[in-house]
Structure formats: C-alpha cells, structure tokens
Design an enzyme around this catalytic site. Structure first.
Site, PDB file in Angstrom:
ATOM      1  N   TRP A 147       0.803  -1.219   0.000  1.00  0.00           N
ATOM      2  CA  TRP A 147       0.000   0.000   0.000  1.00  0.00           C
ATOM      3  C   TRP A 147       0.838   1.272   0.000  1.00  0.00           C
ATOM      4  O   TRP A 147       0.303   2.360  -0.186  1.00  0.00           O
ATOM      5  CB  TRP A 147      -0.910   0.018   1.246  1.00  0.00           C
ATOM      6  CG  TRP A 147      -0.139  -0.241   2.509  1.00  0.00           C
ATOM      7  CD1 TRP A 147       0.008  -1.450   3.128  1.00  0.00           C
ATOM      8  CD2 TRP A 147       0.640   0.695   3.265  1.00  0.00           C
ATOM      9  NE1 TRP A 147       0.831  -1.328   4.225  1.00  0.00           N
ATOM     10  CE2 TRP A 147       1.229  -0.014   4.331  1.00  0.00           C
ATOM     11  CE3 TRP A 147       0.901   2.062   3.154  1.00  0.00           C
ATOM     12  CZ2 TRP A 147       2.055   0.593   5.277  1.00  0.00           C
ATOM     13  CZ3 TRP A 147       1.732   2.672   4.090  1.00  0.00           C
ATOM     14  CH2 TRP A 147       2.294   1.931   5.136  1.00  0.00           C
ATOM     15  N   ASN A 148       2.144   1.169   0.273  1.00  0.00           N
ATOM     16  CA  ASN A 148       2.869   2.427   0.532  1.00  0.00           C
ATOM     17  C   ASN A 148       3.148   3.236  -0.737  1.00  0.00           C
ATOM     18  O   ASN A 148       3.213   4.469  -0.678  1.00  0.00           O
ATOM     19  CB  ASN A 148       4.136   2.185   1.358  1.00  0.00           C
ATOM     20  CG  ASN A 148       5.103   1.240   0.722  1.00  0.00           C
ATOM     21  OD1 ASN A 148       4.756   0.501  -0.206  1.00  0.00           O
ATOM     22  ND2 ASN A 148       6.333   1.234   1.199  1.00  0.00           N
ATOM     23  N   LYS A 171      -2.682  -8.542  -7.752  1.00  0.00           N
ATOM     24  CA  LYS A 171      -3.466  -8.354  -6.527  1.00  0.00           C
ATOM     25  C   LYS A 171      -2.851  -7.204  -5.742  1.00  0.00           C
ATOM     26  O   LYS A 171      -1.789  -7.340  -5.144  1.00  0.00           O
ATOM     27  CB  LYS A 171      -3.453  -9.616  -5.659  1.00  0.00           C
ATOM     28  CG  LYS A 171      -4.485  -9.540  -4.559  1.00  0.00           C
ATOM     29  CD  LYS A 171      -4.093 -10.287  -3.312  1.00  0.00           C
ATOM     30  CE  LYS A 171      -3.149  -9.543  -2.420  1.00  0.00           C
ATOM     31  NZ  LYS A 171      -3.597  -8.230  -1.943  1.00  0.00           N
ATOM     32  N   PRO A 172      -3.507  -6.037  -5.736  1.00  0.00           N
ATOM     33  CA  PRO A 172      -2.959  -4.912  -4.971  1.00  0.00           C
ATOM     34  C   PRO A 172      -3.295  -5.056  -3.491  1.00  0.00           C
ATOM     35  O   PRO A 172      -4.109  -5.908  -3.114  1.00  0.00           O
ATOM     36  CB  PRO A 172      -3.716  -3.714  -5.564  1.00  0.00           C
ATOM     37  CG  PRO A 172      -5.035  -4.271  -5.986  1.00  0.00           C
ATOM     38  CD  PRO A 172      -4.786  -5.706  -6.395  1.00  0.00           C
ATOM     39  N   GLY A 225       6.438  -6.509  -0.256  1.00  0.00           N
ATOM     40  CA  GLY A 225       5.704  -6.383   1.004  1.00  0.00           C
ATOM     41  C   GLY A 225       6.597  -6.774   2.159  1.00  0.00           C
ATOM     42  O   GLY A 225       7.831  -6.710   2.073  1.00  0.00           O
ATOM     43  N   SER A 226       5.976  -7.222   3.239  1.00  0.00           N
ATOM     44  CA  SER A 226       6.741  -7.490   4.459  1.00  0.00           C
ATOM     45  C   SER A 226       7.559  -8.777   4.332  1.00  0.00           C
ATOM     46  O   SER A 226       7.207  -9.689   3.573  1.00  0.00           O
ATOM     47  CB  SER A 226       5.784  -7.603   5.642  1.00  0.00           C
ATOM     48  OG  SER A 226       4.867  -8.636   5.394  1.00  0.00           O
ATOM     49  N   GLU A 247      10.614  -8.441  -2.949  1.00  0.00           N
ATOM     50  CA  GLU A 247      11.144  -7.154  -2.467  1.00  0.00           C
ATOM     51  C   GLU A 247      10.553  -6.957  -1.083  1.00  0.00           C
ATOM     52  O   GLU A 247       9.359  -6.675  -0.956  1.00  0.00           O
ATOM     53  CB  GLU A 247      10.695  -6.017  -3.394  1.00  0.00           C
ATOM     54  CG  GLU A 247      11.108  -6.170  -4.845  1.00  0.00           C
ATOM     55  CD  GLU A 247      12.511  -5.654  -5.115  1.00  0.00           C
ATOM     56  OE1 GLU A 247      13.182  -5.197  -4.169  1.00  0.00           O
ATOM     57  OE2 GLU A 247      12.936  -5.727  -6.270  1.00  0.00           O
ATOM     58  N   CYS A 281      10.285   1.386   2.227  1.00  0.00           N
ATOM     59  CA  CYS A 281      11.230   0.312   2.549  1.00  0.00           C
ATOM     60  C   CYS A 281      12.659   0.825   2.589  1.00  0.00           C
ATOM     61  O   CYS A 281      13.526   0.222   3.197  1.00  0.00           O
ATOM     62  CB  CYS A 281      11.088  -0.800   1.524  1.00  0.00           C
ATOM     63  SG  CYS A 281      11.153  -0.164  -0.151  1.00  0.00           S
ATOM     64  N   GLU A 376      11.896  -2.683  11.763  1.00  0.00           N
ATOM     65  CA  GLU A 376      11.554  -1.617  10.810  1.00  0.00           C
ATOM     66  C   GLU A 376      10.436  -0.756  11.429  1.00  0.00           C
ATOM     67  O   GLU A 376       9.366  -1.281  11.741  1.00  0.00           O
ATOM     68  CB  GLU A 376      11.055  -2.293   9.517  1.00  0.00           C
ATOM     69  CG  GLU A 376      10.878  -1.379   8.352  1.00  0.00           C
ATOM     70  CD  GLU A 376      10.348  -2.138   7.118  1.00  0.00           C
ATOM     71  OE1 GLU A 376       9.692  -3.183   7.267  1.00  0.00           O
ATOM     72  OE2 GLU A 376      10.596  -1.660   6.009  1.00  0.00           O
TER      73      GLU A 376
HETATM   74  P1  NAD Z   1       2.260  -6.856   3.656  1.00  0.00           P
HETATM   75  O1  NAD Z   1       3.235  -7.956   3.541  1.00  0.00           O
HETATM   76  O2  NAD Z   1       1.335  -6.852   4.808  1.00  0.00           O
HETATM   77  O3  NAD Z   1       1.341  -6.787   2.365  1.00  0.00           O
HETATM   78  C1  NAD Z   1       1.891  -6.736   1.060  1.00  0.00           C
HETATM   79  C2  NAD Z   1       0.954  -7.432   0.106  1.00  0.00           C
HETATM   80  O4  NAD Z   1       0.876  -8.803   0.468  1.00  0.00           O
HETATM   81  C3  NAD Z   1      -0.477  -6.904   0.135  1.00  0.00           C
HETATM   82  O5  NAD Z   1      -1.000  -6.938  -1.164  1.00  0.00           O
HETATM   83  C4  NAD Z   1      -1.192  -7.922   1.017  1.00  0.00           C
HETATM   84  O6  NAD Z   1      -2.562  -8.038   0.736  1.00  0.00           O
HETATM   85  C5  NAD Z   1      -0.471  -9.186   0.616  1.00  0.00           C
HETATM   86  N1  NAD Z   1      -0.557 -10.255   1.619  1.00  0.00           N
HETATM   87  C6  NAD Z   1      -0.736 -10.162   2.954  1.00  0.00           C
HETATM   88  N2  NAD Z   1      -0.779 -11.393   3.504  1.00  0.00           N
HETATM   89  C7  NAD Z   1      -0.625 -12.275   2.483  1.00  0.00           C
HETATM   90  C8  NAD Z   1      -0.575 -13.688   2.397  1.00  0.00           C
HETATM   91  N3  NAD Z   1      -0.689 -14.453   3.484  1.00  0.00           N
HETATM   92  N4  NAD Z   1      -0.398 -14.254   1.186  1.00  0.00           N
HETATM   93  C9  NAD Z   1      -0.255 -13.498   0.076  1.00  0.00           C
HETATM   94  N5  NAD Z   1      -0.297 -12.155   0.085  1.00  0.00           N
HETATM   95  C10 NAD Z   1      -0.469 -11.552   1.278  1.00  0.00           C
HETATM   96  O7  NAD Z   1       3.125  -5.523   3.571  1.00  0.00           O
HETATM   97  P2  NAD Z   1       2.592  -4.027   3.594  1.00  0.00           P
HETATM   98  O8  NAD Z   1       2.280  -3.667   5.002  1.00  0.00           O
HETATM   99  O9  NAD Z   1       1.546  -3.821   2.563  1.00  0.00           O
HETATM  100  O10 NAD Z   1       3.874  -3.239   3.085  1.00  0.00           O
HETATM  101  C11 NAD Z   1       4.863  -2.809   3.942  1.00  0.00           C
HETATM  102  C12 NAD Z   1       6.080  -3.698   3.849  1.00  0.00           C
HETATM  103  O11 NAD Z   1       6.495  -3.767   2.491  1.00  0.00           O
HETATM  104  C13 NAD Z   1       7.247  -3.135   4.607  1.00  0.00           C
HETATM  105  O12 NAD Z   1       7.919  -4.166   5.287  1.00  0.00           O
HETATM  106  C14 NAD Z   1       8.135  -2.564   3.511  1.00  0.00           C
HETATM  107  O13 NAD Z   1       9.489  -2.462   3.852  1.00  0.00           O
HETATM  108  C15 NAD Z   1       7.893  -3.508   2.398  1.00  0.00           C
HETATM  109  N6  NAD Z   1       8.218  -2.895   1.116  1.00  0.00           N
HETATM  110  C16 NAD Z   1       9.322  -3.331   0.454  1.00  0.00           C
HETATM  111  C17 NAD Z   1       9.682  -2.738  -0.730  1.00  0.00           C
HETATM  112  C18 NAD Z   1      10.904  -3.200  -1.478  1.00  0.00           C
HETATM  113  O14 NAD Z   1      11.057  -2.826  -2.628  1.00  0.00           O
HETATM  114  N7  NAD Z   1      11.767  -4.004  -0.887  1.00  0.00           N
HETATM  115  C19 NAD Z   1       8.917  -1.708  -1.265  1.00  0.00           C
HETATM  116  C20 NAD Z   1       7.795  -1.287  -0.566  1.00  0.00           C
HETATM  117  C21 NAD Z   1       7.446  -1.902   0.631  1.00  0.00           C
END
Ligand code: NAD
Length: 477
Positions: A147-148, A171-172, A225-226, A247, A281, A376
C-alpha cells in the site's frame, strides 16, 4: 460512494462480496471494492493463460506501442489518480501526483526495453553445432503489491513483465485498491488484449495466494511487502517450483562521516526519512553520525523536521500525511517509548495526533540495542546514533551491516577512497552516495539478505521475467 470492480479477461467484474476502503486521514469509508474469492482468481489465471500465446507472439514494437499509450494515459491523469491515492493512502497530493508520474515513467521505460529483449549466440566447441540462447517469457505472472506506493509498485512489476511477453494477474493491497483500479482503467483504454492484464481486488490475500500457488499455469510470483509474508510465499511456492522475486522489508543505515557536507546530509536524510511519513522500505532507520558533526547535523535535521506541515494530505500546504492505520501508529509510538525508556532523548517538540497523524520526530542518544534499531519502524522517526574517532570506518560499517535486512544504505562523505571502500563493504542491494536518488526506472532496485532477491528496474528487471532457452543445434555434417 465509489465502487471498484475487478478486471478479469477484459471485463469489469463484481464479486459476491465487497470490502470497504477508508481514508486514513479521516477514518471514513470512501469506497467499496469487489472482494474476489479464490474462484475469481482462478478465472483471472484462466484469462491470463489464454492471452499468453498471442501476447508473447505479438511483435515487440506493437507490444511497446500499447505500453507507451498506457504510460501516456497514466501520466496524463496524474492529478486525478493522485487525488485517489491521497484519499486511500494519505500521502500529500503533490507526493501522490509525483508518484503517478514516476509510475508512468516505469511503464514507459519498460515499453522501450520491450524492443531490446535480446538472445545470444554462443561459440560452440565443434564446427557442426550451433548454440543459441532464446529469450522467452516466464509465462503467467502473479503480482502482489503493498500500500505504501500504490501506483509505482504496480508499474514497476507490470512494465517488465509485459515487456518480456508475460501476462499478469495483479493483486494490490486491500488498503489501496482504488489506485490499482485507476491503473487498470488506463491499461484497458490503451488497448491491451483481454486477459493480458487482470486485476483481482480482495480483502482475503491468503485465499488469493492459495489459488495461485495451486495453479501450475502461474510460473512466477513477483511480491513486494513485508518479510514475514515474503517468507511464507517462498515456502508455499516450493511445491510447484515457481520463480519468485521478493522485495521485502528494510532497515536502512545512513553513514555521515566528518568530511561530509553536513547541511546537504541533513536535507537528504530529512527527504528520505519523512517522505510518505516514513512509510518506505528505503527509509533511514539508523543514522550514524560522526560525533564531531553530530550537533550540527541534528540541529539541521530538527529544523527541517519542524518545518514539515502534518495534516490531511488532501489539504493545501500539507507536506506530510497520516500513518496508514492504527497498528502502524501504535508501532511508531512503541518504538519511541522504548528508545526514551532506554536513554534516548527527544530532539523535536512532542505533538500528538489528531487521529493517525504523527509528527516528524528526531531522537538523539540512540544505541544499536534499542527496538527501533532492530525492527523496521515504518514511520516518521529519525534515530541519530554517533560514532567517534576511536572507531574505524570498518567498525561503523560493521554496525550498519548488523541487521538481517539488506535493502538500501546511504553514505555521506567527500573522500573518494572512502566512498569506494564503504560501498564495497556495505551488505545492501542499493547504496546512495551523497543523496543520489534510488529508484529511477533504469536502476536495478532490490535487496539482499532478509530484504529479498530479484531486481526491479533496468534491463535486470526485465530479465527477472525471462527464461533463456539454451538450444544446441547439430548440423548433421
Ligand atoms: P504486507 O506484507 O502486509 O502486504 C503486502 C501485500 O501482500 C499486500 O498486497 C497484502 O494483501 C499481501 N498479503 C498479505 N498477507 C498475504 C498472504 N498471506 N499471502 C499473500 N499475500 C499476502 O506488507 P505491507 O504492510 O503492505 O507493506 C509494507 C512492507 O512492504 C514493509 O515491510 C516494507 O518495507 C515492504 N516494502 C518493500 C519494498 C521493497 O522494494 N523491498 C517496497 C515497498 C514496501
């Protein structure tokens, strides 16, 4: 109230259920979006698989032309899409609009790269054989975005995947689906054949993950994501041996050496730290400053932090918006309280709220053991640590490297030899020297260690979606 639909096989689709989207600045529900289940995800994969043969066979310059049109539409609507992003994500309008323009640039860059997905011929050991390397698209790609950065995270995946000839199911994040719908509208109008790009909005990410993992037609997953979710996806993808780019989270160190331009360093740190309310991130999470310049650096950083206007990102003059949700706010507060309880000092004025607003905060007297130096923070907190003459450059770099993460690091010095040595010794995928930008479309962005693997941007980003088929040809002489 707005509604958002999924896009499956070129048709806008409702799902049996909807989920609400809220404005983080006001807490109000601003839209309801299709809550797709696993069945609709499978339909999206059906559509992507059906569209693949024609899309990969389409001449590269024709694919590039469609992608260029999509980039132009996106850039042309930057203001309107930026407003949607601000409403669901919270960042100030100027930042959101800038992100849409940058997102369009990623798509444009990938469109240009479409024509340069080259193969190779390799000298063979015999006069009677030839060796070719044929670039082929990986196949159907499932892209999962956070989402960021609700637009640029999408186009950074879409661009290279489409350039390589793949078809995509996106899937966003459930927190920012409206920006994704706006991107999908541009792609549809640009003339992508049905099924080349599919959008599955859902508040049930696990169900989406199960559907794509169980489907052997999905050959690659591109996830941002995380780290926790990324690790799960790595485990889940093992059974079908799918390709993965992940990532993940970061914990960026900044090193400010005594010969640095201190004012420029403070300005650079303020920019990268407080952008998007620290929800990036690449956001600096540990700022190591040589003690001879620490006071000057901190004074500058505090001045810049206090000049930021915090508020609803949609209001004119606001330069920092709210945190995304209450959980994010609670984490920021927990990190600050832990640091203060262990001897850190607040260098900025304490102001709280209202709602999910949190002021840009500078902490001094921070040590490596504190919680915010290990986890983080993902918020607008700048922790300043110091190092002294008794500590060698290698020792400071070792402190910077002492993290499970390895995405971005920042270095401020005017000593060329130090630039070279420190860049080589830092265990991070990206190093910014003296404020150079980190994420232009031509740069291969990505991490090492717990920050993941794979690259987005540059020709390396396209290669992440290419399989090179090795063909050995016997001439039968
Ligand atoms: P998140 O992992 O909670 O969610 C990211 C995505 O994964 C969302 O679309 C979410 O719906 C999906 N998701 C959640 N649970 C899932 C599951 N069990 N199976 C499949 N998909 C699932 O992360 P967030 O809170 O949206 O984003 C923040 C994190 O993303 C931070 O840790 C940040 O550092 C990281 N991030 C990394 C980069 C990079 O390029 N390395 C860039 C941006 C954000």
């Amino acid at each position: 109230m707005k509604t958002g639909q999924a896009l499956v096989g070129g048709r806008w689709r409702d799902a049996a259920a909807r989920f609400p989207v809220t404005d983080p600045a006001t807490g109000e529900t601003i839209a309801e979006v299709a809550d797709c289940d696993g069945r609709l995800t499978v339909e999206a994969v059906d559509a992507a698989a059906a569209a693949l043969p024609a899309w990969r066979a389409m001449p590269a310059h024709e694919r590039a032309a469609i992608m260029r049109r999509a980039a132009e539409l996106l850039a042309g609507r930057a203001g309107a899409i930026g407003a949607v992003m601000t409403a669901e994500q919270g960042k100030p309008l100027a930042e959101a609009t800038g992100e849409v323009v940058a997102g369009a640039d990623h798509l444009l860059w990938a469109a240009e790269e479409t024509r340069r997905v080259y193969g190779e011929t390799i000298p063979s050991t015999s006069t009677d054989t030839r060796i070719w390397l044929l670039p082929e698209p990986v196949g159907v790609v499932a892209a999962i975005t956070p989402w960021n950065f609700p637009v640029s995270m999408i186009t950074r995946k879409l661009g290279p995947a489409l350039a390589a000839g793949c078809t995509v199911v996106l899937k966003p994040s459930e927190l920012t689906p409206l920006s994704a719908v706006a991107v999908a509208e541009c792609l549809t109008e640009a003339g992508f054949p049905p099924g080349v790009f599919n959008l599955v909005t859902t508040a049930r990410p696990q169900e989406f993950a199960e559907a794509i993992m169980a489907d052997p037609r999905v050959r690659k997953i591109s996830f941002t994501g995380s780290t926790a979710v990324g690790k799960n996806l790595i485990r889940q993808s093992a059974d079908d041996v799918k390709r993965l780019s992940v990532e993940l989270g970061g914990h960026a160190p900044v090193l400010v050496f005594p010969d640095a331009d201190v004012a420029a360093a403070a300005a650079g740190v303020a920019r990268s730290k407080f952008m998007n309310a620290g929800q990036a991130c690449t956001s600096p999470n540990r700022i190591y400053v040589h003690e001879s310049v620490a006071a000057e650096f901190t004074d500058e950083l505090v001045k810049l932090a206090e000049a930021i206007t915090v508020g609803n990102g949609a209001d004119p003059g606001v330069t920092m918006g709210p945190l995304i949700d209450d959980r994010a706010l609670a984490k920021v507060r927990r990190h600050i309280e832990d640091a203060l309880a262990h001897g850190a000092r607040l260098a900025t004025t304490r102001r709280e709220g209202p709602g999910r607003l949190h002021p840009p905060t500078v902490l001094t007297g921070v040590t490596d053991e504190m919680l915010l130096c290990r986890e983080e923070t993902f918020g607008p907190v700048a922790p300043v640590l110091t190092f002294g003459d008794g500590e060698s450059t290698e020792e400071v770099v070792a402190r910077a490297n002492a993290t499970p993460y390895g995405l971005a690091a920042y270095l401020w010095t005017r000593d060329l030899a130090r630039v070279v040595r420190v860049c080589e010794d830092l265990q991070f995928g990206i190093v910014s020297v003296n404020g150079a930008p980190l994420a232009p479309p031509q740069g291969p962005f990505g991490g090492v260690k717990g920050s993941g693997y794979g690259r987005e941007g540059g020709h390396h980003g396209v290669e992440d979606f290419v399989e090179y088929k090795y063909v050995s040809v016997g001439l039968g002489r």
